[in-house]
Design a protein around this motif. Structure first.
Motif, short mmCIF file in Angstrom:
data_model
loop_
_atom_site.label_atom_id
_atom_site.label_comp_id
_atom_site.label_asym_id
_atom_site.label_seq_id
_atom_site.Cartn_x
_atom_site.Cartn_y
_atom_site.Cartn_z
N ARG A 444 -10.48 5.27 -11.08
CA ARG A 444 -9.44 4.77 -10.17
C ARG A 444 -9.01 5.88 -9.22
O ARG A 444 -8.70 6.98 -9.64
N VAL A 445 -9.00 5.55 -7.94
CA VAL A 445 -8.68 6.53 -6.91
C VAL A 445 -7.18 6.50 -6.63
O VAL A 445 -6.61 5.43 -6.35
N TRP A 446 -6.54 7.64 -6.69
CA TRP A 446 -5.13 7.73 -6.36
C TRP A 446 -5.00 8.02 -4.88
O TRP A 446 -5.57 8.97 -4.36
N LEU A 447 -4.25 7.18 -4.19
CA LEU A 447 -4.02 7.35 -2.77
C LEU A 447 -2.53 7.43 -2.50
O LEU A 447 -1.76 6.57 -2.98
N PRO A 448 -2.06 8.44 -1.78
CA PRO A 448 -0.63 8.55 -1.48
C PRO A 448 -0.12 7.30 -0.77
O PRO A 448 -0.73 6.82 0.18
N GLY A 449 0.96 6.76 -1.28
CA GLY A 449 1.52 5.57 -0.66
C GLY A 449 0.98 4.29 -1.23
O GLY A 449 1.71 3.34 -1.47
N LEU A 450 -0.35 4.22 -1.45
CA LEU A 450 -0.95 3.02 -2.02
C LEU A 450 -0.70 2.94 -3.51
O LEU A 450 -0.34 1.88 -4.04
N SER A 451 -0.90 4.02 -4.20
CA SER A 451 -0.78 4.01 -5.65
C SER A 451 0.66 3.94 -6.11
O SER A 451 0.93 3.92 -7.30
N ASP A 452 1.62 3.92 -5.18
CA ASP A 452 3.01 3.73 -5.55
C ASP A 452 3.30 2.27 -5.90
O ASP A 452 4.34 1.96 -6.46
N PHE A 453 2.35 1.38 -5.59
CA PHE A 453 2.56 -0.03 -5.90
C PHE A 453 2.40 -0.24 -7.40
O PHE A 453 1.46 0.24 -8.02
N ASP A 454 3.34 -0.99 -7.97
CA ASP A 454 3.21 -1.37 -9.38
C ASP A 454 2.18 -2.48 -9.45
O ASP A 454 2.41 -3.61 -9.07
N ARG A 455 0.98 -2.15 -9.93
CA ARG A 455 -0.15 -3.06 -9.82
C ARG A 455 0.06 -4.42 -10.48
O ARG A 455 -0.26 -5.44 -9.90
#
Length: 461
Positions: A444-455
């Protein structure tokens, strides 16, 4: 016993052994049987029936022979002198072969398309597909058997870990790669999802066709295709982002591998807006480096590609209250911007829906124009078929409408060569896709701003 009688007995024994062994060899070594026995028989059958078949199917052109003078008397030549197109049989492929014919003056490809069914019966093959790759030529793709009848193997990389030897291989040596980045793109963005009708692998090449529109009714195989694509992408250094406004019922199976998942429209608005910002940042990065694509950047600073999975497109557009309509317009605008800008910046769209029509709003037609790849499973209304295939391949609309309820996974797809073909995705269920994507959760790729979403809930933290 005379020598002649002994030879007869030996011959009978050989024939008996062959009759008993032939079915076993055919079942155990089907490919060898095709090349050694079936294809030569088919070649002879085509050669001996083509002239009569062309005459019966009105593919022959008649002309009058020149008049002749015999003893000063004008004698009229034979009235009918049929001339048939000359066939050129190509090298066979597994369970299929391609032939070409140069059309005679006055002929059109439609005449050969109308005769395709008669050809398949006369030559005793599964199907004959007719296309026109060049002016004045027609090409016949003959399938000896249905290559889409049974597809159970998943994609290449998933089989490598979970099912032993990979079924499909990723090869870029046959293509002209100008830069190391282009070779990396070939490895990451060629997604094997099943088989085409001619028996070759079905590849969604996101380099050539960066964005795809996938339509299909419930139980038509649309979700299975998405499973196959995600399973192929799961082991690769690619960020997967999901938008599923059905509460995450479909894309929620990939939660462990997704970098972000939006399950309601407000979350989708924020997610798509952030992706647009990511694309704009990448344009600045490429401009500073004086390159036109992220794949031309040095590997050390090259951003990770992002594949955006959208399930049930209609849910993004259907809204009743003013706030919902404003969010729907924002989603539509951002999707169009991603489609316009994302091709060379490493952002790719796989947009799926049960129904896609112009009545959903003007943004749908605008978005469809940017989705060069098209896949149409069995659908329940003609408008969806026309929206998916009609603007690119009107002749494919009829083929898509002929897909039956029992042909799950079968679809009409655009090909990388610019045509269309029947295809079937690998049979990967939801549980299998969830298991495999969970196994690759470490990718899983961590992206600033994107990965802040509670999946699971699609909310920001």
């Amino acid at each position: 016993m005379s020598s002649k009688s002994a030879l007869s007995v030996v011959a009978l024994l050989v024939v008996a052994v062959l009759l008993v062994a032939a079915p076993m060899v055919r079942e155990r070594y089907p490919r060898a049987w095709w090349y050694a026995v079936s294809f030569p028989i088919l070649w002879v059958r085509i050669r001996f029936t083509w002239r009569q078949l062309a005459w019966e199917c009105d593919l022959a052109v008649t002309r009058k022979r020149a008049h002749a003078m015999i003893g000063g008397i004008l004698v009229k030549g034979k009235e009918l002198d049929p001339v048939v197109p000359r066939l050129h049989v190509g090298w066979p492929r597994p369970f299929s072969v391609t032939m070409r014919a140069r059309m005679l003056p006055g002929q059109t490809p439609d005449e050969f398309v109308d005769a395709a069914e008669a050809m398949s019966h006369a030559w005793r093959v599964h199907s004959v597909r007719v296309s026109s790759p060049a002016r004045g030529e027609v090409e016949f793709t003959i399938s000896a058997r249905d290559p889409l009848a049974n597809i159970t193997a998943p994609g290449a990389l998933a089989r490598r870990k979970h099912h032993g030897r990979p079924w499909f291989g990723v090869s870029v040596s046959a293509e002209l790669e100008e830069t190391p980045g282009a070779a990396d793109a070939a490895k990451l963005l060629r997604v094997f999802v099943g088989l085409l009708e001619d028996g070759s692998p079905w590849v969604l090449d996101l380099r050539l066709l960066p964005h795809w529109l996938i339509t299909g009714a419930t139980q038509s195989g649309k979700s299975t295709l998405m499973n196959a694509a995600v399973v192929e992408l799961a082991p690769r250094p690619v960020a997967l982002v999901g938008i599923d406004l059905k509460g995450g019922m479909e894309l929620g199976n990939y939660t462990a591998r997704l970098s972000a998942l939006a399950t309601d429209r407000p979350a989708a608005v924020r997610l798509l807006g952030h992706l647009v910002d990511v694309v704009l940042e990448r344009t600045v990065q490429c401009r500073v480096a004086q390159v036109r694509s992220i794949w031309d950047l040095p590997e050390q600073i090259r951003p990770v590609p992002i594949v955006v999975l959208v399930d049930e497109l209609a849910e993004l557009y259907l809204a009743t209250d003013p706030k919902g309509k404003a969010d729907a317009l924002a989603c539509s605008t951002n999707l169009v911007r991603l489609a316009q800008l994302g091709a060379t910046l490493g952002v790719h769209l796989l947009v799926a829906g049960q129904r896609v029509g112009s009545d959903l709003g003007p943004g749908v037609t605008m978005l469809r124009a940017q989705l060069g790849g098209r896949i149409c499973h069995r659908v329940t209304d003609p408008e969806t078929v026309k929206m998916t295939l009609g603007d690119k391949f009107p002749d494919a609309v009829i083929a898509a409408q002929s897909i039956g309820p029992l042909e799950r996974g079968v679809a009409i797809t655009t090909t990388n060569e610019g045509g269309w073909m029947r295809a079937r995705s690998a049979n990967i269920g939801a549980e299998q896709a969830q298991r495999i994507t969970t196994d690759y959760a470490h990718q899983r790729v961590w992206l600033p701003g994107l990965s802040d979403f509670d999946r699971p809930g699609g909310k920001t933290s």
